[in-house]
Scaffold this motif. Structure first.
Motif, mmCIF file in Angstrom:
data_model
loop_
_atom_site.group_PDB
_atom_site.id
_atom_site.type_symbol
_atom_site.label_atom_id
_atom_site.label_comp_id
_atom_site.label_asym_id
_atom_site.label_seq_id
_atom_site.Cartn_x
_atom_site.Cartn_y
_atom_site.Cartn_z
ATOM 1 N N VAL A 25 -6.178 0.656 1.434
ATOM 2 C CA VAL A 25 -5.885 1.023 0.046
ATOM 3 C C VAL A 25 -4.706 1.972 0.089
ATOM 4 O O VAL A 25 -4.738 2.969 0.802
ATOM 5 C CB VAL A 25 -7.076 1.715 -0.655
ATOM 6 C CG1 VAL A 25 -6.687 2.206 -2.037
ATOM 7 C CG2 VAL A 25 -8.274 0.792 -0.727
ATOM 8 N N GLU A 26 -3.674 1.647 -0.664
ATOM 9 C CA GLU A 26 -2.488 2.500 -0.718
ATOM 10 C C GLU A 26 -2.250 2.883 -2.179
ATOM 11 O O GLU A 26 -2.218 2.030 -3.051
ATOM 12 C CB GLU A 26 -1.283 1.733 -0.176
ATOM 13 C CG GLU A 26 -0.010 2.526 -0.123
ATOM 14 C CD GLU A 26 1.161 1.696 0.387
ATOM 15 O OE1 GLU A 26 2.295 2.026 0.001
ATOM 16 O OE2 GLU A 26 0.939 0.739 1.136
ATOM 17 N N VAL A 27 -2.116 4.185 -2.426
ATOM 18 C CA VAL A 27 -1.810 4.681 -3.770
ATOM 19 C C VAL A 27 -0.550 5.529 -3.656
ATOM 20 O O VAL A 27 -0.528 6.534 -2.964
ATOM 21 C CB VAL A 27 -2.970 5.531 -4.342
ATOM 22 C CG1 VAL A 27 -2.618 6.040 -5.729
ATOM 23 C CG2 VAL A 27 -4.270 4.736 -4.371
ATOM 24 N N THR A 28 0.516 5.099 -4.343
ATOM 25 C CA THR A 28 1.779 5.831 -4.294
ATOM 26 C C THR A 28 1.801 6.901 -5.383
ATOM 27 O O THR A 28 1.005 6.847 -6.324
ATOM 28 C CB THR A 28 2.979 4.887 -4.503
ATOM 29 O OG1 THR A 28 2.970 4.417 -5.853
ATOM 30 C CG2 THR A 28 2.944 3.715 -3.531
ATOM 31 N N PRO A 29 2.707 7.863 -5.288
ATOM 32 C CA PRO A 29 2.828 8.883 -6.339
ATOM 33 C C PRO A 29 3.139 8.285 -7.721
ATOM 34 O O PRO A 29 2.835 8.879 -8.733
ATOM 35 C CB PRO A 29 3.983 9.757 -5.856
ATOM 36 C CG PRO A 29 3.990 9.591 -4.377
ATOM 37 C CD PRO A 29 3.560 8.172 -4.131
ATOM 38 N N ALA A 30 3.721 7.086 -7.754
ATOM 39 C CA ALA A 30 4.024 6.418 -9.029
ATOM 40 C C ALA A 30 2.826 5.622 -9.541
ATOM 41 O O ALA A 30 2.959 4.837 -10.480
ATOM 42 C CB ALA A 30 5.229 5.498 -8.858
ATOM 43 N N ASN A 31 1.641 5.823 -8.934
ATOM 44 C CA ASN A 31 0.405 5.120 -9.299
ATOM 45 C C ASN A 31 0.489 3.610 -9.088
ATOM 46 O O ASN A 31 -0.047 2.835 -9.862
ATOM 47 C CB ASN A 31 -0.026 5.448 -10.724
ATOM 48 C CG ASN A 31 -1.275 6.308 -10.730
ATOM 49 O OD1 ASN A 31 -1.801 6.677 -9.690
ATOM 50 N ND2 ASN A 31 -1.753 6.626 -11.913
ATOM 51 N N GLU A 32 1.178 3.225 -8.042
ATOM 52 C CA GLU A 32 1.180 1.825 -7.621
ATOM 53 C C GLU A 32 0.081 1.685 -6.583
ATOM 54 O O GLU A 32 0.096 2.364 -5.560
ATOM 55 C CB GLU A 32 2.530 1.437 -7.025
ATOM 56 C CG GLU A 32 3.666 1.554 -8.009
ATOM 57 C CD GLU A 32 5.030 1.443 -7.349
ATOM 58 O OE1 GLU A 32 5.992 1.167 -8.075
ATOM 59 O OE2 GLU A 32 5.137 1.645 -6.116
ATOM 60 N N ILE A 33 -0.865 0.820 -6.869
ATOM 61 C CA ILE A 33 -2.037 0.659 -6.010
ATOM 62 C C ILE A 33 -1.966 -0.703 -5.327
ATOM 63 O O ILE A 33 -1.810 -1.724 -5.992
ATOM 64 C CB ILE A 33 -3.334 0.759 -6.831
ATOM 65 C CG1 ILE A 33 -3.394 2.097 -7.564
ATOM 66 C CG2 ILE A 33 -4.551 0.548 -5.941
ATOM 67 C CD1 ILE A 33 -4.469 2.165 -8.621
ATOM 68 N N ARG A 34 -2.076 -0.677 -4.004
ATOM 69 C CA ARG A 34 -2.134 -1.919 -3.225
ATOM 70 C C ARG A 34 -3.440 -1.934 -2.451
ATOM 71 O O ARG A 34 -3.715 -1.021 -1.676
ATOM 72 C CB ARG A 34 -0.951 -2.025 -2.268
ATOM 73 C CG ARG A 34 0.323 -2.394 -2.961
ATOM 74 C CD ARG A 34 1.502 -2.496 -1.998
ATOM 75 N NE ARG A 34 2.738 -2.192 -2.696
ATOM 76 C CZ ARG A 34 3.224 -0.976 -2.923
ATOM 77 N NH1 ARG A 34 2.578 0.066 -2.491
ATOM 78 N NH2 ARG A 34 4.349 -0.808 -3.585
ATOM 79 N N VAL A 35 -4.228 -2.973 -2.690
ATOM 80 C CA VAL A 35 -5.508 -3.137 -2.023
ATOM 81 C C VAL A 35 -5.406 -4.369 -1.132
ATOM 82 O O VAL A 35 -5.005 -5.435 -1.578
ATOM 83 C CB VAL A 35 -6.651 -3.319 -3.051
ATOM 84 C CG1 VAL A 35 -7.974 -3.576 -2.346
ATOM 85 C CG2 VAL A 35 -6.743 -2.116 -3.976
ATOM 86 N N GLU A 36 -5.770 -4.194 0.131
ATOM 87 C CA GLU A 36 -5.719 -5.291 1.093
ATOM 88 C C GLU A 36 -7.136 -5.551 1.597
ATOM 89 O O GLU A 36 -7.799 -4.642 2.083
ATOM 90 C CB GLU A 36 -4.799 -4.903 2.248
ATOM 91 C CG GLU A 36 -4.473 -6.002 3.187
ATOM 92 C CD GLU A 36 -3.459 -5.568 4.258
ATOM 93 O OE1 GLU A 36 -3.151 -6.410 5.104
ATOM 94 O OE2 GLU A 36 -3.013 -4.414 4.263
ATOM 95 N N ILE A 37 -7.585 -6.810 1.437
ATOM 96 C CA ILE A 37 -8.916 -7.192 1.886
ATOM 97 C C ILE A 37 -8.796 -8.322 2.894
ATOM 98 O O ILE A 37 -7.763 -8.978 2.993
ATOM 99 C CB ILE A 37 -9.831 -7.601 0.709
ATOM 100 C CG1 ILE A 37 -9.235 -8.791 -0.071
ATOM 101 C CG2 ILE A 37 -10.105 -6.429 -0.204
ATOM 102 C CD1 ILE A 37 -10.146 -9.322 -1.179
ATOM 103 N N ASP A 38 -9.858 -8.526 3.647
ATOM 104 C CA ASP A 38 -9.886 -9.613 4.623
ATOM 105 C C ASP A 38 -11.309 -10.144 4.675
ATOM 106 O O ASP A 38 -12.218 -9.594 4.047
ATOM 107 C CB ASP A 38 -9.433 -9.114 6.003
ATOM 108 C CG ASP A 38 -8.900 -10.228 6.893
ATOM 109 O OD1 ASP A 38 -9.067 -11.425 6.557
ATOM 110 O OD2 ASP A 38 -8.311 -9.921 7.938
ATOM 111 N N SER A 39 -11.488 -11.209 5.430
ATOM 112 C CA SER A 39 -12.782 -11.854 5.552
ATOM 113 C C SER A 39 -12.922 -12.433 6.952
ATOM 114 O O SER A 39 -11.929 -12.716 7.615
ATOM 115 C CB SER A 39 -12.889 -12.983 4.522
ATOM 116 O OG SER A 39 -13.989 -13.816 4.785
#
Length: 154
Positions: A25-39
């Motif tokens: 989970v990555e949250v930047t100061p500009a509130n850009e959220i990137r969620v990476e999942i796997d299986s």
């Protein structure tokens, strides 16, 4: 800014008792959220969309404006969590060690502290005219590598 700890806990709760798991989970100061999942099997787009909707319901955009991207770990993305190593046991991987050397071989095992890769390396036995290819086990601590990733071969 979105609370990364709360977001991570929410996502892990949503993925609990499924074959999916959270990679990053990555949250930047500009509130850009990137969620990476796997299986352990595969991640389909429908599950990414479903998780996006669940996050948007829990974290109201009217209260906190953010940009959200939910995706799967790419086939050639570096491994980030132990479960990715475990999933790839028996597969060919590429390891870039902290000293800059690259190793390619079969991922034999992955534990909490280290993982083992069996590499084919040329060695010249004493008194031999030509080098021979031998299988060598390389044990790496997770902190001693820049990346490990699945090795695509054509």
């Amino acid at each position: 800014m979105i609370d990364k700890t709360a977001l991570t806990a929410f996502i892990e709760g949503r993925l609990e008792n499924t074959d999916l798991y959270l990679v990053d989970v990555e949250v930047t100061p500009a509130n850009e959220i990137r969620v990476e999942i796997d299986s352990d099997a595969s991640v389909d787009i429908d599950r990414c969309v479903e998780l996006t909707r669940e996050i948007e319901q829990e974290f109201d955009r009217d209260v906190e404006d953010y940009e959200l991207e939910v995706g799967s770990a790419g086939l050639t993305s570096p491994f980030k969590v132990l479960r990715q190593y475990e999933k790839n046991i028996g597969n060919e991987v590429e390891v870039l060690a902290a000293d800059g050397r690259k190793y390619r071989g079969m991922l034999r095992e992955a534990g909490p502290e280290t993982f083992t890769v069996v590499c084919e390396e040329k060695r010249k036995p004493e008194g031999a005219k030509r080098p021979v290819v031998e299988k060598v086990e390389r044990i790496f601590a997770y902190g001693d590598v820049k990346y490990t990733k699945y090795l695509l071969q054509f």
